[in-house]
Design an enzyme around this catalytic site. Structure first.
Site, PDB file in Angstrom:
ATOM      1  N   THR A 238      -3.803  -5.557   0.467  1.00 49.38           N
ATOM      2  CA  THR A 238      -3.233  -4.222   0.675  1.00 49.38           C
ATOM      3  C   THR A 238      -4.100  -3.390   1.622  1.00 49.38           C
ATOM      4  O   THR A 238      -3.600  -2.504   2.310  1.00 49.38           O
ATOM      5  CB  THR A 238      -3.045  -3.478  -0.661  1.00 49.38           C
ATOM      6  OG1 THR A 238      -4.309  -3.210  -1.256  1.00 49.38           O
ATOM      7  CG2 THR A 238      -2.185  -4.288  -1.608  1.00 49.38           C
TER       8      THR A 238
ATOM      9  N   ARG B 247      28.115  34.286  -8.662  1.00 50.50           N
ATOM     10  CA  ARG B 247      26.815  33.951  -9.220  1.00 50.50           C
ATOM     11  C   ARG B 247      25.830  33.615  -8.109  1.00 50.50           C
ATOM     12  O   ARG B 247      26.207  33.367  -6.960  1.00 50.50           O
ATOM     13  CB  ARG B 247      26.924  32.764 -10.178  1.00 50.50           C
ATOM     14  CG  ARG B 247      27.322  31.462  -9.492  1.00 50.50           C
ATOM     15  CD  ARG B 247      27.265  30.273 -10.422  1.00 50.50           C
ATOM     16  NE  ARG B 247      27.642  29.035  -9.732  1.00 50.50           N
ATOM     17  CZ  ARG B 247      27.551  27.821 -10.253  1.00 50.50           C
ATOM     18  NH1 ARG B 247      27.079  27.668 -11.480  1.00 50.50           N
ATOM     19  NH2 ARG B 247      27.912  26.754  -9.563  1.00 50.50           N
TER      20      ARG B 247
ATOM     21  N   VAL C  19      28.962  23.227  -7.364  1.00 47.60           N
ATOM     22  CA  VAL C  19      28.030  22.436  -6.554  1.00 47.60           C
ATOM     23  C   VAL C  19      28.709  21.150  -6.101  1.00 47.60           C
ATOM     24  O   VAL C  19      28.554  20.706  -4.952  1.00 47.60           O
ATOM     25  CB  VAL C  19      26.750  22.125  -7.357  1.00 47.60           C
ATOM     26  CG1 VAL C  19      25.815  21.224  -6.556  1.00 47.60           C
ATOM     27  CG2 VAL C  19      26.031  23.411  -7.741  1.00 47.60           C
ATOM     28  N   GLN C  20      29.506  20.563  -6.987  1.00 48.39           N
ATOM     29  CA  GLN C  20      30.194  19.316  -6.660  1.00 48.39           C
ATOM     30  C   GLN C  20      31.098  19.478  -5.433  1.00 48.39           C
ATOM     31  O   GLN C  20      31.095  18.622  -4.525  1.00 48.39           O
ATOM     32  CB  GLN C  20      31.040  18.839  -7.854  1.00 48.39           C
ATOM     33  CG  GLN C  20      30.237  18.311  -9.031  1.00 48.39           C
ATOM     34  CD  GLN C  20      29.845  19.388 -10.042  1.00 48.39           C
ATOM     35  OE1 GLN C  20      29.688  20.565  -9.689  1.00 48.39           O
ATOM     36  NE2 GLN C  20      29.676  18.981 -11.288  1.00 48.39           N
TER      37      GLN C  20
ATOM     38  N   LYS D 226       0.848  -1.193   0.000  1.00 44.85           N
ATOM     39  CA  LYS D 226       0.000   0.000   0.000  1.00 44.85           C
ATOM     40  C   LYS D 226       0.882   1.242   0.000  1.00 44.85           C
ATOM     41  O   LYS D 226       1.839   1.330   0.772  1.00 44.85           O
ATOM     42  CB  LYS D 226      -0.899   0.015   1.243  1.00 44.85           C
ATOM     43  CG  LYS D 226      -2.198   0.779   1.040  1.00 44.85           C
ATOM     44  CD  LYS D 226      -3.144   0.009   0.117  1.00 44.85           C
ATOM     45  CE  LYS D 226      -4.584   0.518   0.234  1.00 44.85           C
ATOM     46  NZ  LYS D 226      -5.500  -0.240  -0.639  1.00 44.85           N
TER      47      LYS D 226
ATOM     48  N   HIS E 222      18.818  27.704 -11.994  1.00 41.24           N
ATOM     49  CA  HIS E 222      19.512  28.834 -12.603  1.00 41.24           C
ATOM     50  C   HIS E 222      18.709  30.139 -12.501  1.00 41.24           C
ATOM     51  O   HIS E 222      17.477  30.149 -12.607  1.00 41.24           O
ATOM     52  CB  HIS E 222      19.798  28.545 -14.072  1.00 41.24           C
ATOM     53  CG  HIS E 222      20.600  27.304 -14.279  1.00 41.24           C
ATOM     54  ND1 HIS E 222      21.856  27.127 -13.766  1.00 41.24           N
ATOM     55  CD2 HIS E 222      20.311  26.152 -14.951  1.00 41.24           C
ATOM     56  CE1 HIS E 222      22.322  25.944 -14.104  1.00 41.24           C
ATOM     57  NE2 HIS E 222      21.399  25.329 -14.818  1.00 41.24           N
TER      58      HIS E 222
END
Length: 296
Positions: A58, A177, A228-229, A11, A257
């Site tokens: 279920t 940025r 970001v990495q 479920k 962005h």
């Protein structure tokens, strides 16, 4: 000859709300969850021979989700998921594993005139606390905890340059940025031998969630992000250092962005580079960066 290579059923999207009322203080605490429970075991004949004798309906699974929520704590969600999964494995001998997912929705206590209100709450974001537990008769209990839908943005302090430049590249390098993302972070605990071991770890679950959330916010805000990495690796590294019982940490971060808008066509209005103030938020496409960091 065809065979059932893998099967599970159950479920999904079971909505559960539980309230705890402190009679002494009048303070109430609420928890709202969406629960999924999928079972595995000796159920192949229900597919291949129309044999429903091996099927726990279920609807019965749904009822059990509510009954376990009534009879046991639902916090931390790691405990509730483990109790629920253990019930099915112990109750039905032909069920070998239960896969439980608990999504806890965010309700934050209201502050009225500077004081916490005893029974009123606000949904201040779509952030959720997520838990996935697999309870297996053979392999013990594996738990993944996580945060999803935590939307963050910083208007400076992020850069991106030095990447591959070739005939397909139009993106310009930047040393300043906007950085925004929807945090999806997951940490996988070392395997628990059984429910007793989960119960012994109850204090660790909330602390780990708080640590992971605070680490995510602090490093997002304070890291001079080269990418970001690079930032997500630092987050993972810190969580592993702070929570010894966690085996791996994963992040999935979309790069949402915000593009500069050239308005020079209107009377020479400058709105790019150092003069940029008005940006255009993008719904897509977006960058998507994933990372899993484990111990040596």
């Amino acid at each position: 000859m065809p065979r059932v290579a893998a099967a599970r059923y159950g479920k999904d999207n079971v909505r559960v709300y539980k309230v705890h009322r402190d009679a002494a203080t009048g303070v109430q605490t609420v928890v709202e969850m969406t629960v999924c429970c999928l079972l595995e075991g000796d159920i192949e004949t229900s597919y291949t021979k129309a044999d429903n004798s091996v099927v726990v309906a279920t609807d019965s699974i749904k009822n059990t989700i509510y009954i376990i929520a009534k009879q046991h704590p639902v916090t931390p969600p790691e405990l509730y998921a483990s109790i629920l999964g253990s019930h099915f494995v112990e109750k039905y001998s032909h069920i070998h594993a239960a896969n439980i997912k608990v999504v806890t929705h965010r309700w934050t206590r209201m502050s009225i005139d500077g004081e916490p209100h005893p029974h009123s709450f606000i949904r201040d974001s779509e952030e959720t606390r997520n838990v996935e537990a697999r309870v297996s008769r053979q392999d013990g209990i594996t738990i993944k905890s996580g945060i999803a839908g935590l939307t963050v943005l910083k208007s400076t302090g992020s850069a991106f340059h030095g990447y591959v430049q070739d005939e397909y590249t139009t993106l310009r390098e930047t040393w300043d940025r906007i950085l925004s993302t929807d945090v999806d972070a997951t940490w996988k605990w070392k395997t628990f031998a059984g429910l007793k071991n989960v119960e012994e770890s109850i204090p660790k679950f909330d602390k780990a969630w708080e640590s992971a959330r605070n680490t995510t916010l602090k490093l997002f805000a304070e890291d001079a992000s080269a990418s970001v990495q690079a930032t997500m690796y630092k987050m993972s590294e810190k969580i592993l250092a702070d929570v010894p019982d966690v085996a791996t940490v994963s992040y999935e971060l979309p790069n949402k962005h915000y593009f500069e808008l050239d308005l020079s066509w209107h009377k020479g209005l400058q709105n790019t580079g150092k003069d940029a103030e008005v940006y255009v938020p993008q719904s897509g496409p977006n960058g998507l960066i994933k990372c899993e960091v484990s111990r040596d």
